[in-house]
Design a protein around this motif. Sequence first.
Motif, PDB file in Angstrom:
ATOM      1  N   THR A 255     -16.942 105.344  42.742  1.00  0.00           N
ATOM      2  CA  THR A 255     -18.313 104.890  42.901  1.00  0.00           C
ATOM      3  C   THR A 255     -19.286 105.990  42.543  1.00  0.00           C
ATOM      4  OG1 THR A 255     -18.217 105.519  45.226  1.00  0.00           O
ATOM      5  CG2 THR A 255     -17.693 103.234  44.694  1.00  0.00           C
ATOM      6  N   ASN A 256     -20.604 105.641  42.617  1.00  0.00           N
ATOM      7  CA  ASN A 256     -21.644 106.583  42.196  1.00  0.00           C
ATOM      8  C   ASN A 256     -21.954 107.569  43.329  1.00  0.00           C
ATOM      9  OD1 ASN A 256     -21.599 104.282  40.694  1.00  0.00           O
ATOM     10  ND2 ASN A 256     -23.777 104.225  40.350  1.00  0.00           N
ATOM     11  N   ASP A 257     -21.081 108.488  43.618  1.00  0.00           N
ATOM     12  CA  ASP A 257     -21.331 109.391  44.733  1.00  0.00           C
ATOM     13  C   ASP A 257     -21.569 110.805  44.228  1.00  0.00           C
ATOM     14  OD1 ASP A 257     -18.459 110.861  44.994  1.00  0.00           O
ATOM     15  OD2 ASP A 257     -18.241 108.762  44.427  1.00  0.00           O
ATOM     16  N   THR A 258     -22.574 111.432  44.790  1.00  0.00           N
ATOM     17  CA  THR A 258     -22.822 112.857  44.558  1.00  0.00           C
ATOM     18  C   THR A 258     -23.259 113.447  45.893  1.00  0.00           C
ATOM     19  OG1 THR A 258     -25.067 112.281  43.879  1.00  0.00           O
ATOM     20  CG2 THR A 258     -23.489 112.684  42.127  1.00  0.00           C
ATOM     21  N   SER A 270     -23.311 118.097  39.041  1.00  0.00           N
ATOM     22  CA  SER A 270     -22.809 117.232  40.111  1.00  0.00           C
ATOM     23  C   SER A 270     -21.325 117.477  40.369  1.00  0.00           C
ATOM     24  CB  SER A 270     -23.041 115.767  39.744  1.00  0.00           C
ATOM     25  OG  SER A 270     -22.191 115.386  38.667  1.00  0.00           O
ATOM     26  N   CYS A 272     -19.279 115.152  40.609  1.00  0.00           N
ATOM     27  CA  CYS A 272     -18.572 114.217  39.734  1.00  0.00           C
ATOM     28  C   CYS A 272     -18.205 114.883  38.412  1.00  0.00           C
ATOM     29  CB  CYS A 272     -19.436 112.989  39.472  1.00  0.00           C
ATOM     30  SG  CYS A 272     -19.672 111.931  40.902  1.00  0.00           S
ATOM     31  N   LYS A 298     -15.812 108.274  37.793  1.00  0.00           N
ATOM     32  CA  LYS A 298     -17.099 108.075  38.473  1.00  0.00           C
ATOM     33  C   LYS A 298     -18.234 108.874  37.833  1.00  0.00           C
ATOM     34  CE  LYS A 298     -15.180 111.294  41.808  1.00  0.00           C
ATOM     35  NZ  LYS A 298     -14.605 111.405  43.156  1.00  0.00           N
ATOM     36  N   LEU A 302     -21.896 107.290  37.294  1.00  0.00           N
ATOM     37  CA  LEU A 302     -23.101 107.941  37.821  1.00  0.00           C
ATOM     38  C   LEU A 302     -24.222 107.929  36.796  1.00  0.00           C
ATOM     39  CD1 LEU A 302     -24.518 109.754  39.976  1.00  0.00           C
ATOM     40  CD2 LEU A 302     -23.455 111.717  38.825  1.00  0.00           C
ATOM     41  N   HIS A 303     -23.877 108.087  35.525  1.00  0.00           N
ATOM     42  CA  HIS A 303     -24.880 108.147  34.444  1.00  0.00           C
ATOM     43  C   HIS A 303     -24.775 106.889  33.581  1.00  0.00           C
ATOM     44  CE1 HIS A 303     -25.887 112.275  35.456  1.00  0.00           C
ATOM     45  NE2 HIS A 303     -24.592 112.567  35.467  1.00  0.00           N
TER      46      HIS A 303
END
Length: 357
Positions: A255-258, A270, A272, A298, A302-303
């Motif tokens: 998933t989009n986690d930072t 990041s 990621c 991921k 994210l981008h």
Amino acid sequence: MEFNHVYNPTGWFSVNPNDYKLVGIIGFAKGATVYKAKYLPGHNNDLTVEVKIFDPYRIEDPKFFWQEIGVATCVCTFPHEGHLWVVMMHGKWDSIHSIMSLLYPDGLPEASIAFVLYRVLLRLVNLHLIENHVHTHIDLSHIMVSGDGNAELEFHTLSYERVWRNSTVSSSMVESQLPQWAAPPPELIENPTNAYSYKRDVWLVGLTALQLAYGRFPFSNRESLEAFLTSFKDRKRNLRRRMPAWASACFSSNTNDTFEDFYFNGKILSMCFWDLVVRCLTRDPSERPYACALPLHKFFLLHQNQDASFQREVLDQFPASYWQLNNQTNQEINWTFDDEMSRLSSASSSSSSSSSY
């Protein structure tokens, strides 16, 4: 070594050197010079091609060279006066190495890194799964970018660095090739027969990601690289221990986690991004992912607007004439990048001054 082999898969172009009129030099590569040329049998002689002329004595691996020719997008190849002519279609392309040297000598923004790496990986997936070929030469000089926002991983046999007349910008600002100590993955050092494994390309993707981020390779030797990889893995484990259960579960998923950015060598990137790099640089090739798994990482989720980011952060920073001049040779160009940027800067200053009244 002599080149006596003719390669003309479609038969659409002539393999007679007299049918190509060399107009001028447009670039250089290791062991080769690239010319803009007119294809004389074309309609009204208006078909422009590029001819890369190789010095046969500077080809390091002839067998692999011909393997690349077989899967590359060249038009035809033929010998002439002891050299090999490789004919390519002419386009408005330049290497990401040259672009970074002009605008981002200290590395691209992270969203633009995602754009470039994603397209490199898509090309690798096609090479590995469809064409059953290993690239082995992934670096900044082999990633080509066009003015319309496309990026492509090119082969060593076709890629080159463009030259601009009177330009004072030096492409040496950004390292195009990987250090000799870093390029071979650990399994190749231990067993040279592993030279053409798919996991070798994945290792090179990790190294190229670092070049895109810093404009150079940020480690001085293999020991410092391995020490960093170990410390990052330890930091990631500690980060998970400090998280609540729901956050740790999210962090381990796609998933989009930072949850925490990572500062290294003067730049914040990041977690990621670093997770992708560390996975590519896993020492054990059996634990290193295949290229087909990496586009789902991921970091690319994210981008998700990476195309627009690359257009805004990179391509729009160039004057339009930069890409238009790719249709000319260096002998025809009376222009420099420095002059154009100075003109744009003066115009911007004049505009802001007039708007203040």
